[in-house]
Design a protein around this motif. Structure first.
Motif, mmCIF file in Angstrom:
data_model
loop_
_atom_site.group_PDB
_atom_site.id
_atom_site.type_symbol
_atom_site.label_atom_id
_atom_site.label_comp_id
_atom_site.label_asym_id
_atom_site.label_seq_id
_atom_site.Cartn_x
_atom_site.Cartn_y
_atom_site.Cartn_z
ATOM 1 N N TRP A 117 53.299 29.997 35.813
ATOM 2 C CA TRP A 117 52.288 29.393 34.927
ATOM 3 C C TRP A 117 52.846 29.234 33.519
ATOM 4 O O TRP A 117 52.650 28.189 32.883
ATOM 5 C CB TRP A 117 51.028 30.260 34.915
ATOM 6 N N TYR A 164 45.089 34.328 34.658
ATOM 7 C CA TYR A 164 46.393 34.480 34.019
ATOM 8 C C TYR A 164 46.309 35.455 32.850
ATOM 9 O O TYR A 164 47.251 36.197 32.571
ATOM 10 C CB TYR A 164 46.933 33.125 33.560
ATOM 11 N N LEU A 165 45.161 35.450 32.194
ATOM 12 C CA LEU A 165 44.949 36.409 31.117
ATOM 13 C C LEU A 165 45.032 37.828 31.676
ATOM 14 O O LEU A 165 45.689 38.713 31.109
ATOM 15 C CB LEU A 165 43.582 36.134 30.469
ATOM 16 N N LEU A 203 52.605 34.556 37.277
ATOM 17 C CA LEU A 203 52.458 34.517 35.825
ATOM 18 C C LEU A 203 53.599 33.712 35.196
ATOM 19 O O LEU A 203 53.373 32.815 34.375
ATOM 20 C CB LEU A 203 52.457 35.947 35.271
ATOM 21 N N VAL A 214 42.032 30.132 34.252
ATOM 22 C CA VAL A 214 42.788 30.663 33.111
ATOM 23 C C VAL A 214 42.589 32.169 32.967
ATOM 24 O O VAL A 214 43.543 32.915 32.700
ATOM 25 C CB VAL A 214 42.373 29.963 31.800
ATOM 26 N N GLY A 226 48.626 38.594 32.740
ATOM 27 C CA GLY A 226 49.451 38.828 31.557
ATOM 28 C C GLY A 226 49.194 40.186 30.939
ATOM 29 O O GLY A 226 50.141 40.885 30.530
ATOM 30 N N MET A 227 47.944 40.586 30.894
ATOM 31 C CA MET A 227 47.609 41.872 30.287
ATOM 32 C C MET A 227 48.128 43.034 31.130
ATOM 33 O O MET A 227 48.567 44.054 30.605
ATOM 34 C CB MET A 227 46.096 42.000 30.077
#
Lengths: 178, 178
Positions: free
Chosen positions: A84, A8-9, A81, A5, A12-13
DNA sequence: CAAAGCATGTAAATAGTTACATGATTTA
DNA sequence: TAAATCATGTAACTATTTACATGCTTTG
């Protein structure tokens, strides 16, 4: 390609404009911290792994002697991303709430001590609410004006949840107070 | 004597009437699961440690050939639980919410996919709400009638929080739906 | 007699935090 | 010039889950 996870954080950032590991950590602290966090010890190794996997590109940015490595999503990273985000795997929600746990067991102490727990839970939500209003809301509004509206939407959930907790605490306090 | 949080969860559950590791797991599943969890692989070794520390006593209960070990809080165990409940150490709250995280990044996908995320978040809270109403509420009411009122109080928090999430999702869906 | 439920445990892997370790640049 | 902020990294530890492993008892 199954990523943790935290990956993906990071992805995303980077998509939201963060450029370095440091940026990611800073953004997490003002924005997702209340529902998803990450530590430096996870960020830096993961960025390297993502670079090896070609989901991000990294470049050393030479500014005098200070070393900073800037990253950007590759097309593949962006696709990963999105994939997901669209996947309908279970949206796990894990909560570890020491306040609720103590309250759950509060029959084991006298009413005055139980009341103290409720007050501490309320105070905590008030503190979180003020953090959401103070550094988080302006940050979310800045993103909103840059065309990224969902950070502000998720902020609304955090505010609503803590308000619900505060209301509930007040009601319980009134019911139990001597 | 600084114990991991899981140890207090065990101590508290024994205080609420659980007798075996299996009982503890069962009670956690119907009551605290939504804000504090524990796995078998933590429970059994911790029970042994707590027995060595004399916070609980354990006895093999011979019922035919089935082996079951029943535990009870010692006076010291009860005092340790109370001390923890009264301590004013920080009431840490950790949330790992994949739903909110996906929503936070939803600007990276098209509006239809973003809407799907919101719907999934709402569905998840509805599912949790129905779990809270179905096995959790009757269990909490049984404890309430036995003089343990706080489990029912904490249940109220869970219900209020998920209701707030559901309301918020509905509002967002209405705002964003085509 | 099969399935569901009762009951306990361990090993290995993964996830995540904390502490350690360093150094540059900007601002007061 | 001291403090705050920018910036990156690793090692050791702690926490937690998942998978493996077993076997009895009750109920349909």
């Amino acid at each position: 390609m199954d990523l943790p996870v935290a990956a993906y954080l990071i992805l995303g950032m980077l998509g939201l404009g963060a450029q370095s590991g440091y940026d990611i950590k800073r953004l997490v602290e003002v924005s997702t911290r209340h529902f998803s966090t990450i530590s430096r010890a996870q960020i830096y190794p993961l960025l390297k792994q993502l670079e090896r996997d070609r989901l991000v590109t990294g470049h050393a940015e030479a500014q005098g002697n200070r070393h900073r490595r800037v990253y950007a999503l590759t097309a593949e990273g962006h696709a990963t991303l999105q994939h997901w985000l669209r996947a309908d795997d279970p949206l796990t929600l894990e909560i570890r709430d020491l306040g609720m746990l103590k309250l759950f067991f509060a029959d084991a102490v006298n009413p005055a001590d139980a009341l103290q727990i409720i007050r501490a839970v309320r105070a905590r939500s008030q503190r979180m609410l003020s953090e959401l209003r103070q550094p988080s809301e302006p940050a979310a509004r800045a993103l909103d004006e840059a065309g990224r509206h969902f950070p502000l939407h998720t902020l609304g959930f955090g505010i609503a949840m803590h308000e619900a907790v505060i209301d509930h605490c007040s009601a319980l306090e009134a019911k139990l107070a001597p």
